[in-house]
Motif scaffolding. Structure first.
Motif: not given
Ligand code: 5GP
Ligand code: MN
Length: 338
Positions: A24, A99, A284, A306, A309-311
């Motif tokens: 990604h 995307f 985050s 998840h 944990a999500a973004g």
């Molecule tokens: P991080 O906060 O580290 O950017 O993301 C946390 C987790 O959520 C990671 O596993 C990341 O791949 C997932 N993630 C981040 N942004 C998005 C998004 O826009 N859509 C989805 N489906 N997952 C995301």
């Protein structure tokens, strides 16, 4: 993945193919580790393989075996587009919606290749012929280990593959402490060390490579930490000005959100990072227990991930984004308060 699909894939992979492997956008340790591990495995089997990353990634990932073979889409678009359109197979790793490959999405959509998805995020899209999706997995690296094993090739896992997989499992599990870390994860990690992953060295390469400015930025983030005890929530902001003051480099804010969650009694943590160049605020979100930040981010911040944990992102200013966040929280009072 069914036994029939595994045997179909085995047949497909029994003769050399042109294969593209994609992580990604803004790839993390699991994304780079899993794509490079699969790359090493496919090269052992005489395929013409290439990892194409949508964009650059933090310096603390730039030591993995053959990392410099990775093509960066944003700076090698023409070369990458040709490889994508000529590919027989495209593996998408550590994401499940096209995307999330950023600007690569257009050429990926136009490709004639057969798609294979290996991923552990929730709610996978329907673009791949072969889907290995499991939200209970600690990491995509754990799944790549299982994938090689399902193909009957675990004895081919050499020290390069083991090193990449170890790095991805370690980073995605917060060094083997998140609830997704299972007994199976530990068995796999043990076998990776047997196969040549140098655990202490990998930890050192990823975590003990800080610049002084990164630690100063962490200090600034911790000073900005705010707590809403009645909703068991903590959040951090970092403005573009603050990032500039400490000469922000890609990856410098990785993991900072977890400090909010380390506070006694806190089950929901957020970090809001201003990005003037893209004119967005990058968000985050992390949680403990049943509160789903995946759902929260999908509902309010154009993101996902998840349960814990999500973004996400916001087009509002940093201040307005935080105000929006604070105004939404009471809707989750039942889930968040004691
Ligand atoms: P991080 O906060 O580290 O950017 O993301 C946390 C987790 O959520 C990671 O596993 C990341 O791949 C997932 N993630 C981040 N942004 C998005 C998004 O826009 N859509 C989805 N489906 N997952 C995301
Ligand atoms: Mn992952």
């Amino acid at each position: 993945m069914t036994a029939k699909e595994i045997s179909e894939l085995k047949t497909l992979l029994s003769a050399p193919k042109s294969i593209i492997i994609v992580p990604h956008k803004n790839p993390d340790g699991d994304a780079i580790g899993s794509t490079l591990a699969l790359y090493h495995y496919l090269l052992l089997n005489d395929h013409n393989a290439k990892v194409i990353a949508p964009n650059d990634y933090p310096g603390f990932l730039k030591w993995m075996p053959n990392e410099s073979d990775i093509l960066h889409y944003d700076t090698s678009k023409d070369e990458a587009d040709t490889l994508i359109s000529d590919a027989d197979l495209i593996f998408t790793l550590d994401f499940n919606a096209l995307f999330r490959a950023g600007d690569m999405v257009h050429s990926l959509k136009d490709a004639n290749a057969t798609y294979v998805m290996i991923d552990h995020h929730q709610q996978p899209d329907d673009y791949a012929k072969f889907v290995y999706s499991d939200v209970d997995m600690s990491s995509t690296c754990e799944m790549v280990y299982n994938f090689i094993d399902m193909l009957g090739d675990s004895d081919k896992i050499n020290s390069d593959i083991a090193t990449c997989l170890y790095a991805g499992i370690m980073t995605d599990t917060g060094s083997f402490r998140f609830p997704s870390t299972s007994n199976k994860t530990h068995h796999i990690v043990a076998s990776l060390i047997e196969k040549g992953a140098n655990n202490a060295q990998i930890h050192n390469s990823i975590y003990d490579n800080n610049s002084y400015e990164r630690l100063q930025l962490l200090g600034c983030a911790l000073k900005n930490l705010k707590v809403i005890p009645e909703l068991r929530t903590a959040y951090i902001t970092l403005s573009q000005e603050e990032l500039d003051t400490y000469n922000f480099q890609k990856g410098d804010t990785e993991g900072v959100v977890n400090y909010g969650l380390s506070l006694k009694g806190i089950i929901f943590a957020a970090i809001f990072i201003e990005n003037r160049q893209e004119d967005i605020v990058k968000i985050s979100l992390r949680s403990k227990g049943d509160f789903s930040v995946n759902e929260f981010s999908r509902a309010h911040f154009n993101g996902g991930g998840h349960t814990n944990a999500a973004g996400g992102r916001s087009d509002l200013s940093l201040q307005d984004t935080v105000e929006k966040f604070i105004s939404i929280l009471p809707n989750y009072k039942n889930a968040l308060s004691l």
